[in-house]
Design an enzyme around this catalytic site. Structure first.
Site, PDB file in Angstrom:
ATOM      1  N   THR A 143       0.774  -1.390   0.106  1.00 38.55           N
ATOM      2  CA  THR A 143       0.135  -0.148  -0.254  1.00 38.55           C
ATOM      3  C   THR A 143       0.848   1.237   0.105  1.00 38.55           C
ATOM      4  O   THR A 143       0.562   2.248  -0.731  1.00 38.55           O
ATOM      5  CB  THR A 143      -0.855   0.019   1.268  1.00 38.55           C
ATOM      6  OG1 THR A 143      -1.832  -1.212   1.100  1.00 38.55           O
ATOM      7  CG2 THR A 143      -1.773   1.212   1.337  1.00 38.55           C
ATOM      8  N   THR A 189      -8.700  52.725  -1.462  1.00 38.54           N
ATOM      9  CA  THR A 189      -7.916  51.896  -0.397  1.00 38.54           C
ATOM     10  C   THR A 189      -8.392  52.097   0.991  1.00 38.54           C
ATOM     11  O   THR A 189      -8.995  53.134   1.305  1.00 38.54           O
ATOM     12  CB  THR A 189      -6.406  52.690  -0.557  1.00 38.54           C
ATOM     13  OG1 THR A 189      -6.250  53.824   0.065  1.00 38.54           O
ATOM     14  CG2 THR A 189      -5.693  52.457  -1.875  1.00 38.54           C
ATOM     15  N   SER A 320     -34.911  37.356  -2.560  1.00 36.03           N
ATOM     16  CA  SER A 320     -35.556  37.283  -1.279  1.00 36.03           C
ATOM     17  C   SER A 320     -36.869  36.788  -1.262  1.00 36.03           C
ATOM     18  O   SER A 320     -37.679  36.773  -2.341  1.00 36.03           O
ATOM     19  CB  SER A 320     -35.603  38.737  -0.698  1.00 36.03           C
ATOM     20  OG  SER A 320     -36.417  38.673   0.290  1.00 36.03           O
ATOM     21  N   LYS A 326     -35.808  42.158  -4.754  1.00 33.73           N
ATOM     22  CA  LYS A 326     -34.399  42.143  -4.464  1.00 33.73           C
ATOM     23  C   LYS A 326     -33.679  41.048  -5.303  1.00 33.73           C
ATOM     24  O   LYS A 326     -34.149  40.063  -5.474  1.00 33.73           O
ATOM     25  CB  LYS A 326     -34.390  41.897  -2.886  1.00 33.73           C
ATOM     26  CG  LYS A 326     -32.864  42.237  -2.354  1.00 33.73           C
ATOM     27  CD  LYS A 326     -33.014  41.958  -0.814  1.00 33.73           C
ATOM     28  CE  LYS A 326     -31.695  42.145  -0.337  1.00 33.73           C
ATOM     29  NZ  LYS A 326     -30.542  41.352  -0.296  1.00 33.73           N
TER      30      LYS A 326
END
Length: 465
Positions: A143, A189, A320, A326
């Site tokens: 094995t 940033t 939703s 949505k």
């Protein structure tokens, strides 16, 4: 009624096995011992194909070296060809998570090949005097060299679809980069307005970051072509004829088409899993980058009216059960979750690789499970992200221009012209009074500096608001 079971015996005693099952006693015991994940080794067909390829290569090498009669070698090789071709995979039934360093997987393969080979030879299942799982199918092997070799083959077989998915996503981002290059937006940033930038440049950055890791994965996959086949139990080659490893690897190269090579130090190769650690770590890196990109896409598309709203993602399903109309960014969301899984899987691989002792690492089953899981999930996720999201992204040019016009990001470009202190004063005055830089220049700065600033800003940001 006829019995639906047959009985086989091993060193631990008799075992009942389903009559139609091609596996034997050790596989049956593993079935009972490891009801862990519900995911069988056949869930990864690449692993089964890799194991069958190894068994065929070893049978042919044993034949060549006079260690196995030609009839038995032919039977083993014939069944292996059927398995490589996709047949009999339902017979590989044990859980992918198992103790024993993969011994149960190796024996599942040995027993199935032996029993199907017996059937090919006109004998009954279990008539192992004719073809034995250990003495014949597993001859000159352990094995501990079969399983590590097969799991490397499994990973190598999944490289191509993964790289293709990465290149496909890179190409889609590149197309969007060209499409959006003329649009200027606010660069950010730390979630704050920073400097102007082309929207196309942002998407080109996504293409570059994914593409560079495709190259790294290709490079790292070459580490997996070094195998320890022929080392048997711990790399000393015990119970294998001289030059068996070289012969088996030569046959395996021909069977798989992979540029395999015998490790120069079989003892080291039998215990070291460093190649998997590096490969898994790079998969994690891909996941981290991909998740960051999906975070950006969700933020840029936030709204549609009360968020940033610079881009519009394709609407693929209602968002939703309670809020009409949505639409959620479900594709980036699912990709995020795949990436979290990849990160967690890498930690599992790391801990499993560390857990080896002396000449063997018994934790290889969880390593291959998690590496293949990550490769498969990332491949699918990138294909879905490309086809169901990126290809259909639309830029909202008006929104980009509105945000840019009402931001103060051009003040950075003014600093070298009017000086940092004056530019800071202008930005603070504009922010405090809700004005654009152009509108704030005259009241905030001395006339000469204000004129210089306005001249520099002219034409850069049209006064839309």
């Amino acid at each position: 009624m006829m019995s639906k079971f047959r009985t086989e015996s091993d060193s631990l005693g008799p075992v009942k096995i389903p009559l139609a099952a091609a596996w034997g006693s050790q596989t049956q015991r593993a079935l009972e011992n490891f009801p862990i994940t519900g995911v069988s080794i056949s869930h990864y067909p690449e692993l089964i194909t890799g194991l069958a390829s190894v068994k065929k290569a070893c049978a042919l090498a044993n034949r060549d070296l006079g260690a196995l009669p030609a009839e038995k070698a032919a039977a083993i090789a014939g069944i292996c060809d059927e398995i490589i071709g996709g047949r009999h995979h339902d017979q590989f039934v044990i859980d992918v998570m198992q103790g024993g360093a993969g011994t149960s997987t190796n024996m599942n393969v040995n027993e199935v090949i032996a029993n199907l080979g017996l059937k090919m030879l006109g004998a009954d299942f279990g008539a192992y005097g004719r073809l034995h799982p250990n003495d014949d199918v597993n001859r000159s092997q352990s094995t501990n060299d079969v399983y590590p070799t097969a799991i490397r083959l499994a990973v190598l077989s999944r490289i191509t679809p993964l790289i293709e998915a990465m290149h496909g996503l890179t190409n889609s981002f590149g197309i969007k980069a060209s499409e959006f290059q003329h649009i200027t937006k606010v660069g950010r940033t730390q979630l704050q307005d920073a400097v102007p930038m082309p929207l196309g440049a942002e998407f080109r950055g996504y293409a570059t970051t994914i593409n560079e890791d495709a190259d790294r994965l290709c490079d790292l996959s070459r580490l997996l072509t070094e195998v320890n086949l022929g080392g048997t139990a711990i790399g000393t080659g015990i119970n294998a004829p001289a030059h068996f490893g070289e012969a088996a690897v030569a046959h395996l190269r021909e069977i798989t088409g992979e540029p395999l090579q015998l490790a120069p130090d079989l003892i080291e190769a039998s215990s070291d899993l460093g190649a998997f650690v590096m490969f898994s770590s790079t998969l994690k890196r891909v996941g981290i980058k991909l998740s960051k990109i999906c975070n950006d896409l969700r933020l840029m598309s936030s709204g549609p009216r009360a968020g940033i709203g610079e881009i519009i993602l394709p609407a693929v399903q209602a968002g939703s059960s309670i809020m009409p109309g949505k639409v959620n960014p479900v594709i980036p969301e699912v990709v995020n979750q795949v990436c979290y899984q990849a990160i967690g899987n890498d930690l599992t691989v790391t801990m499993a690789a560390e857990a080896g002792q002396f000449q063997l690492n018994a934790m290889e089953p969880v390593i291959i499970h998690k590496v293949l899981e990550t490769m498969g999930s990332l491949t699918s996720a990138m294909n879905v992200l490309r086809t169901r999201c990126v290809d259909g992204i639309v830029a909202d040019e008006e929104r980009c221009q509105f945000l840019l016009s009402n931001s103060l990001v051009q003040v950075t470009a003014l600093a070298p012209v009017i000086g940092y202190e004056a530019a800071t004063k202008l930005a603070k005055y504009a922010q405090a009074n809700g004005l654009s830089l152009q509108s704030a220049a005259l009241p905030a700065l001395p006339e000469e500096l204000a004129e210089t600033a306005l001249k520099h800003l002219q034409g850069r940001i049209p006064e839309n608001a």
